[in-house]
Design an enzyme around this catalytic site. Structure first.
Site, short mmCIF file in Angstrom:
data_model
loop_
_atom_site.label_atom_id
_atom_site.label_comp_id
_atom_site.label_asym_id
_atom_site.label_seq_id
_atom_site.Cartn_x
_atom_site.Cartn_y
_atom_site.Cartn_z
N GLU A 1 -12.64 4.66 5.92
CA GLU A 1 -12.72 3.73 7.04
C GLU A 1 -13.81 4.07 8.06
O GLU A 1 -13.99 3.32 9.02
CB GLU A 1 -11.36 3.67 7.75
CG GLU A 1 -10.96 4.98 8.38
CD GLU A 1 -9.46 5.07 8.66
OE1 GLU A 1 -8.70 4.46 7.90
OE2 GLU A 1 -9.09 5.75 9.61
N GLN B 1 0.83 -1.20 0.00
CA GLN B 1 0.00 0.00 0.00
C GLN B 1 0.87 1.26 0.00
O GLN B 1 0.34 2.36 -0.09
CB GLN B 1 -0.91 0.01 1.24
CG GLN B 1 -1.88 -1.15 1.29
CD GLN B 1 -2.68 -1.20 2.58
OE1 GLN B 1 -2.79 -2.27 3.17
NE2 GLN B 1 -3.28 -0.10 3.02
N ARG C 1 -8.22 -0.93 8.38
CA ARG C 1 -9.23 0.06 7.95
C ARG C 1 -9.44 1.09 9.06
O ARG C 1 -10.57 1.34 9.50
CB ARG C 1 -10.54 -0.63 7.59
CG ARG C 1 -11.33 0.18 6.57
CD ARG C 1 -12.42 -0.57 5.90
NE ARG C 1 -13.03 0.30 4.90
CZ ARG C 1 -13.90 -0.09 4.01
NH1 ARG C 1 -14.29 -1.32 3.96
NH2 ARG C 1 -14.39 0.76 3.14
N CYS C 2 -8.35 1.69 9.47
CA CYS C 2 -8.37 2.45 10.72
C CYS C 2 -7.18 3.38 10.75
O CYS C 2 -6.13 3.06 10.22
CB CYS C 2 -8.28 1.43 11.86
SG CYS C 2 -7.76 2.07 13.43
#
Ligand code: CDP
Length: 796
Positions: A741, A223, A370-371
């Protein structure tokens, strides 16, 4: 005057453009790491430890070497000769690449085999004889700090126990005073269990070292390609300009593909040693047991309350279990990430947080699934605590929140933990949500159902979260300051290419970045191609995670477009034979202020940049912008779930879910809705079914998709989404706030609160996630809280 081009028609801001990337994905034409085959490519497999804590007494790889087709067997000792047995982590700790002295978690990498194909490599891994001497195992912070606990990280000088850090923030004395004045003190303790991002595509890499050019090319599932390039340069001591990281299509990341994993390092070393491309593709169990776990945190809090409902102060304590290596990929100077963003939406005079991080014999944890670096835990605890406090006061859940919200007129608002919130309409979001779910009427229905023996519950979760790390003052990764950049080239025919250092993994950047260019320049979005993921061509960026793309890279796209527009204005003045001051802009066109019919399009300006520029002007129409955000963006959301619990079995069904998200200006409303639905689906899965934990021996329980369930369309409830509340971010160039998120962060508390609400009157304050039927049933029948903390019992 020529009418301004219709922005929606050209696919600009606010257009629900279909995602351009989906065309290749739905045709099965995506290009993932595993799709790439290079000439002469070899395959790597990893031998993992079956034990969670054991001393390695010997490794005999002789049988593996003898298997035809095997080219290389790597062990920790061999890595050590190149100073690569250990690597630094993004949190200033060290992590074993291949174990030398001990194994510290089940699934830890012990050896690698590189062979002609993956099957030979796998067989050869099984031929490696490793002797282990088992050691006592630690699977939670209580065991980690107990007297006589074995020291897991005895490799580290000066590490006499299992404590990684203690850290505190806030005003301890002020908070004590608030508690002295309290009429009511509310308490809650819970465990946010380990969860796993579990992308459909596992991690993998293909390292290709070319001795002739000295260039190392690595295709990999990352990523953050530029950060990986820097890490490879520093760890492997290779020149940075000779490293090219290519992140092809990614089959989901969710934070799992931010850290540097041993597999990447081993494939790179193997390619350098063998001078052939080496491919490593992780299998699903490998991914589930060894890579980027999230959460695993024990939260304990108290709230000081006045009896009219005003919150006077909050105390939070947390114990974070990081696993065997502290390798959180979090770019803040705060040891526990942004956990202290908890309670930001509420106007609370005093707060104090004390955090402790410990090692355990579990795979490294703390990945921001996702945070934004522990905001999921922060918002979950916040909203669970708000429910408990309202119940203790005997106050209505919604009224209690509304009373304590930061008010619209109080922005900018400084939280007691030091964050600066810039904008929001919290009450309005809540009101839209309550109206949509029929809150007033629900309480009546709930009472009637209760009288008939049915348990209905409603759960509210209202949250704000800091998105878009960073600003360079406060956020860095290994000293590299957090900002992003974008490069825009407008070709002579008015078509354009925009590149950023972000990397989409399903969020749709190829669609939305073009929309930002379209909004700023009036070039139709379909004329703008977006490229990311290749460090040789993309400008520098810190990558995509923590919903930072729109707040940072997206802002850079807007800023570089404005630079292009500034140059195009000069070209327009030249073409129109007027001074620059006399030129006005409307979407896609410059015109003469005093004669609006006389104008030139952005495309005509582009052609002039290559064919008819004024004397002294540098030709061409391209530029780069670096964007260092002044602050984080603070979206707000209200999620409300209605559930029914079956008292006989503990099974609970979702009756409805309402989501009101305010993420400022929406670039692409359809993509935003997709992000929210995906986040709510993951939230539901965490609350309801995803179970991955550890037994007393440190065995990972749930390391397969029979136990760790991914929700399909069948299980996933329907969601009602609302978009009517829009508070533009005052410091973002197009007013956007992050969204990726939010629902995964705020959603879990809505479901858990709903189940606890259904059990109201039983005295049950908490059931740890996942709220599996047996846990809910135990809570109902024994009228008690149910903890899910490891070790789990495996004898029943
Ligand atoms: O960093 P990441 O891409 O995961 O998250 P994000 O910046 O919140 O963006 C997720 C997707 O939603 C991207 O395609 C954004 O461009 C889009 N988005 C949007 O259309 N409007 C917003 N206000 C925020 C995000």
């Amino acid at each position: 005057m020529t009418q301004a081009l219709d922005e929606i028609k050209i696919g600009g801001l606010g257009a629900s453009r279909k995602r351009v990337e989906d065309d290749r994905f739905i045709r099965g034409k995506g290009n993932y790491t595993d799709d790439i085959a290079l000439p002469g490519m070899l395959h790597m497999e990893i031998l993992r430890s079956p034990l969670a804590h054991a001393r390695i007494t010997s490794i005999d790889a002789s049988k593996a070497w003898e298997i035809p087709g095997v080219h290389l067997v790597l062990t920790g000792d061999m890595m050590a000769t190149r100073n690569l047995a250990w690597m630094p982590t993004l949190s200033y700790d060290t992590q074993a690449v291949l174990a030398t002295d001990k194994v510290r978690f089940q699934g830890q990498e012990v050896a690698c085999v590189i062979a002609d194909d993956p099957y030979i490599a796998k067989d050869a891994c099984e031929a490696i004889d490793v002797e282990y001497e088992p050691l006592p195992v630690i699977v939670n912070p209580t065991q980690a700090v107990a007297d006589g606990a074995p020291v897991i990280r005895d490799d580290k000088e000066n590490q006499a126990d299992n404590v990684i850090y203690t850290w505190e923030v806030g005003d301890a004395a002020g908070t004590d005073r608030a508690f002295e004045q309290a009429d009511v003190v509310s308490r809650l303790r819970l465990h946010y269990p380990r969860s796993h991002p579990s992308p459909i595509e596992c991690c993998g890499s293909i390292a290709d070292f070319n001795r002739a050019t000295s260039k190392l090319t690595v295709y990999m599932t990352t990523q953050a390609p530029h950060i990986i390039r820097a890490a490879v340069a520093m760890v492997a001591e290779l020149p940075e300009h000779m490293i090219r990281i290519i992140s092809p299509d990614i089959g989901g990341g969710f934070g799992n593909k931010v850290p540097v994993y041993p597999g990447y390092v081993c494939s790179i070393l193997a390619s350098i040693l063998l001078e052939r491309p080496v491919k490593w593709i992780e299998d699903k169990t490998g991914n589930l047991i060894s890579t980027g776990f999230a959460r695993d945190i024990y939260l304990d809090g108290e709230m000081a309350l006045r009896k009219d409902g005003k919150i006077l102060g909050v105390r939070m304590r947390c114990d974070a279990d990081h696993g065997a290596f502290f390798s959180d990929a979090q770019p803040s100077k705060f040891k526990i990430g942004l956990l202290h963003s908890a309670f930001s939406a509420y106007d609370i005079p005093a707060a104090h947080l004390r955090a402790r991080g410990t090692y355990s014999n579990k795979a490294p944890g703390g990945v921001a699934y996702r945070c934004s670096f522990r905001v999921t835990e922060a918002m979950f605890f916040q909203e669970r605590m708000m429910q408990a406090a309202a119940d203790d006061l005997g106050m209505d859940q919604a009224a209690f929140r509304r009373m304590n919200f930061v008010r619209d007129e109080d922005f900018p608002h400084r939280t007691p933990f030091g964050f600066l919130l810039d904008s929001g309409q919290y009450r309005k979001c809540l009101d839209v949500g309550l109206q949509a779910v029929g809150y007033e009427d629900f309480r009546k229905r709930q009472a009637e159902a209760r009288a008939a023996g049915r348990l209905l519950g409603i759960g509210i979760s209202t949250m704000t979260e800091p998105l878009g790390a960073g600003n360079s003052r406060e956020y860095d990764i290994l000293g590299i300051k957090m900002f992003d950049s974008a490069e825009l080239k407008v070709h002579m025919t008015g078509k354009a290419i925009v590149r950023t250092g972000a990397r989409t993994q399903g969020q749709g950047h190829e669609t939305t970045w073009a929309q930002i260019v379209s909004h700023e320049l009036g070039i139709p979005a379909e004329d703008v191609v977006v490229e990311e993921g290749d460090t040789d061509t993309a400008p520098f960026g810190m990558g995509t995670y923590a919903s930072r793309s729109t707040p940072v890279a997206g802002a850079a796209v807007a800023m570089v477009s404005r630079k292009i527009r500034a140059k195009a204005r000069k070209l327009a003045a030249h073409l129109l034979e007027v001074s620059e001051e006399d030129v006005e802009w409307e979407l896609g066109r410059f015109y003469v202020r005093s004669a609006p019919d006389r104008g030139v399009t952005i495309q005509e300006c582009a052609m002039a940049a290559y064919s008819n520029m004024p004397d002294g002007m540098e030709p061409g129409l391209q530029n780069t912008a670096f964007y260092d955000p002044p602050n984080l963006t603070w979206p707000f959301a209200c999620y409300i779930a209605v559930v029914e619990v079956d008292p006989a079995t503990g099974v609970w069904d979702v009756l409805s879910v309402v989501a009101v998200d305010d993420c400022g200006v929406r670039i692409n409303p359809m993509i935003v809705e997709g992000q929210i639905m995906g986040g709510l689906t993951e939230a539901y899965a965490m609350a309801n079914m995803q179970f991955i934990t550890f037994d007393a021996e440190g065995n990972c329980v749930g390391s397969n998709y029979m136990d760790y369930l991914l929700p399909t369309a069948w299980e996933t409830p329907g969601f009602e989404l609302h978009s009517e509340v829009v508070t533009p971010c005052p410091h973002h160039p197009i007013g956007a706030k992050g969204i990726g998120e939010c629902a995964a962060v705020g959603g879990p508390a809505a479901f858990v609160n709903a189940v606890i609400d259904a059990l109201s009157g039983t005295g049950v304050r908490n059931i740890d996630m996942p709220l599996l039927p047996d846990r809910v049933w135990e809570a109902i029948t024994h009228r008690r809280d149910v903890s899910g903390a490891p070790p789990v019992r495996t004898d029943d």
